[in-house]
Design a protein around this motif. Sequence first.
Motif, PDB file in Angstrom:
ATOM      1  N   PHE A  43     -33.185  32.237  53.762  1.00 54.62           N
ATOM      2  CA  PHE A  43     -32.193  33.007  53.014  1.00 54.62           C
ATOM      3  C   PHE A  43     -31.900  32.215  51.745  1.00 54.62           C
ATOM      4  O   PHE A  43     -31.255  31.165  51.794  1.00 54.62           O
ATOM      5  CB  PHE A  43     -30.940  33.179  53.877  1.00 54.62           C
ATOM      6  CG  PHE A  43     -29.887  34.053  53.255  1.00 54.62           C
ATOM      7  CD1 PHE A  43     -30.186  35.346  52.850  1.00 54.62           C
ATOM      8  CD2 PHE A  43     -28.590  33.593  53.094  1.00 54.62           C
ATOM      9  CE1 PHE A  43     -29.211  36.162  52.289  1.00 54.62           C
ATOM     10  CE2 PHE A  43     -27.602  34.406  52.530  1.00 54.62           C
ATOM     11  CZ  PHE A  43     -27.920  35.691  52.125  1.00 54.62           C
ATOM     12  N   ALA A  44     -32.429  32.694  50.619  1.00 58.67           N
ATOM     13  CA  ALA A  44     -32.356  31.938  49.364  1.00 58.67           C
ATOM     14  C   ALA A  44     -31.532  32.700  48.332  1.00 58.67           C
ATOM     15  O   ALA A  44     -31.395  33.922  48.412  1.00 58.67           O
ATOM     16  CB  ALA A  44     -33.770  31.696  48.836  1.00 58.67           C
ATOM     17  N   PRO A  45     -30.985  31.994  47.337  1.00 60.51           N
ATOM     18  CA  PRO A  45     -30.191  32.660  46.301  1.00 60.51           C
ATOM     19  C   PRO A  45     -31.011  33.605  45.434  1.00 60.51           C
ATOM     20  O   PRO A  45     -30.451  34.473  44.771  1.00 60.51           O
ATOM     21  CB  PRO A  45     -29.660  31.501  45.448  1.00 60.51           C
ATOM     22  CG  PRO A  45     -29.884  30.270  46.236  1.00 60.51           C
ATOM     23  CD  PRO A  45     -31.005  30.537  47.190  1.00 60.51           C
ATOM     24  N   GLY A  46     -32.314  33.424  45.403  1.00 60.55           N
ATOM     25  CA  GLY A  46     -33.175  34.285  44.600  1.00 60.55           C
ATOM     26  C   GLY A  46     -34.600  33.795  44.688  1.00 60.55           C
ATOM     27  O   GLY A  46     -34.874  32.784  45.349  1.00 60.55           O
ATOM     28  N   PRO A  47     -35.529  34.491  44.010  1.00 59.89           N
ATOM     29  CA  PRO A  47     -36.945  34.142  44.141  1.00 59.89           C
ATOM     30  C   PRO A  47     -37.302  32.816  43.464  1.00 59.89           C
ATOM     31  O   PRO A  47     -38.368  32.266  43.718  1.00 59.89           O
ATOM     32  CB  PRO A  47     -37.656  35.313  43.456  1.00 59.89           C
ATOM     33  CG  PRO A  47     -36.643  35.864  42.503  1.00 59.89           C
ATOM     34  CD  PRO A  47     -35.302  35.643  43.137  1.00 59.89           C
ATOM     35  N   ASP A  48     -36.407  32.303  42.613  1.00 60.19           N
ATOM     36  CA  ASP A  48     -36.732  31.061  41.896  1.00 60.19           C
ATOM     37  C   ASP A  48     -36.085  29.831  42.521  1.00 60.19           C
ATOM     38  O   ASP A  48     -36.203  28.725  41.979  1.00 60.19           O
ATOM     39  CB  ASP A  48     -36.288  31.170  40.430  1.00 60.19           C
ATOM     40  CG  ASP A  48     -36.907  32.395  39.762  1.00 60.19           C
ATOM     41  OD1 ASP A  48     -38.081  32.690  40.069  1.00 60.19           O
ATOM     42  OD2 ASP A  48     -36.199  33.051  38.966  1.00 60.19           O
ATOM     43  N   ALA A  49     -35.390  30.013  43.619  1.00 60.80           N
ATOM     44  CA  ALA A  49     -34.652  28.882  44.220  1.00 60.80           C
ATOM     45  C   ALA A  49     -35.601  27.816  44.758  1.00 60.80           C
ATOM     46  O   ALA A  49     -35.281  26.622  44.757  1.00 60.80           O
ATOM     47  CB  ALA A  49     -33.746  29.391  45.329  1.00 60.80           C
ATOM     48  N   VAL A  50     -36.753  28.240  45.234  1.00 62.59           N
ATOM     49  CA  VAL A  50     -37.751  27.301  45.771  1.00 62.59           C
ATOM     50  C   VAL A  50     -39.087  27.680  45.159  1.00 62.59           C
ATOM     51  O   VAL A  50     -39.453  28.865  45.170  1.00 62.59           O
ATOM     52  CB  VAL A  50     -37.880  27.445  47.305  1.00 62.59           C
ATOM     53  CG1 VAL A  50     -38.834  26.409  47.860  1.00 62.59           C
ATOM     54  CG2 VAL A  50     -36.528  27.348  47.992  1.00 62.59           C
ATOM     55  N   SER A  51     -39.824  26.709  44.626  1.00 60.87           N
ATOM     56  CA  SER A  51     -41.120  27.074  44.052  1.00 60.87           C
ATOM     57  C   SER A  51     -42.103  27.359  45.181  1.00 60.87           C
ATOM     58  O   SER A  51     -42.045  26.735  46.246  1.00 60.87           O
ATOM     59  CB  SER A  51     -41.646  25.954  43.153  1.00 60.87           C
ATOM     60  OG  SER A  51     -42.219  24.938  43.954  1.00 60.87           O
ATOM     61  N   PRO A  52     -43.011  28.313  44.950  1.00 61.04           N
ATOM     62  CA  PRO A  52     -44.001  28.625  45.985  1.00 61.04           C
ATOM     63  C   PRO A  52     -44.811  27.397  46.399  1.00 61.04           C
ATOM     64  O   PRO A  52     -45.119  27.234  47.587  1.00 61.04           O
ATOM     65  CB  PRO A  52     -44.898  29.672  45.314  1.00 61.04           C
ATOM     66  CG  PRO A  52     -44.020  30.303  44.276  1.00 61.04           C
ATOM     67  CD  PRO A  52     -43.098  29.221  43.801  1.00 61.04           C
TER      68      PRO A  52
END
Length: 273
Positions: A43-52
């Motif tokens: 559960f992340a704040p958005g798609p950029d919170a963690v790099s792939p």
Amino acid sequence: MIRSAVTISLVPQAKGGPFVFWDDLEAGCRAASDLGFDAVEVFAPGPDAVSPDRLRQLLTNYHLQLAAVGTGSGWVIHRLTLTSADAGERQRARDSIRSMIDFGGPFGAPAIIGSMQGRWGNGAERDAARDQLRDALDDLGQHAKQYGVPLLYEPLNRYETNLVSTVADGVTLLQSLATENVKLLADLFHMNIEEVSLADAVRTGRGHIGHVHFVDSNRRPAGCGHIDYAPVAAALREIDFNGYASAEALPYPDSMEAARLTMATFRKHFRPA
Ligand code: LER
Ligand code: MN
């Protein structure tokens, strides 16, 4: 085979919510791996919170799969829903979910629509909200298809939505869609509030249930409330469910113990010796 997963929240605004591990993705992955989980649900704040790249590295290092990704930060942080009375908000909700589908998809992980479905009222008409939800599920379900993953739609208890609160109503909704790429998320906490029988509800969901939130009646870890898991597990096997039983539960009494207790209940019912 039914596989195990555990949630990790990276959303500070969700504090107090039903997630087992918090804030530190690597620590959560390490604990999940040590305890024998097959996967993590993030559960992340958005798609950029963690790099792939970073996510791939962690999953590889700790021998984990990505079970699913939540989209609820669009609601928790930005107050967006797919059925808002405001067309701009509805569009931003859809864009936000699409970006999470694109984040999880390359990892084989479906996105979950739970709180982002919203509710009717407050200026949103019931029939219009239902049409908007159907339209969004068709659009986003088709979008997920390119990754070979379904879109997960989660019925929520009556205090969190007035759109769909039972597995049976969820099945009816799915059957009204043009796409076949939307599956139900059966959350045992919500079901304990809304269903007459958890096992019968699971059987009603045959062919439609793609993911399970494995949690107890009081939202504590499985085994810490009054759900009788034996008939639920039997029903999941009976319908040939082969997705994840994912621990979306309060970190009670703490994160590590919550994960341990979940794993003990998971093994008792899905990996009997
Ligand atoms: C919310 O109550 C819930 O169960 C989450 O999985 C929704 O995104
Ligand atoms: Mn849930």
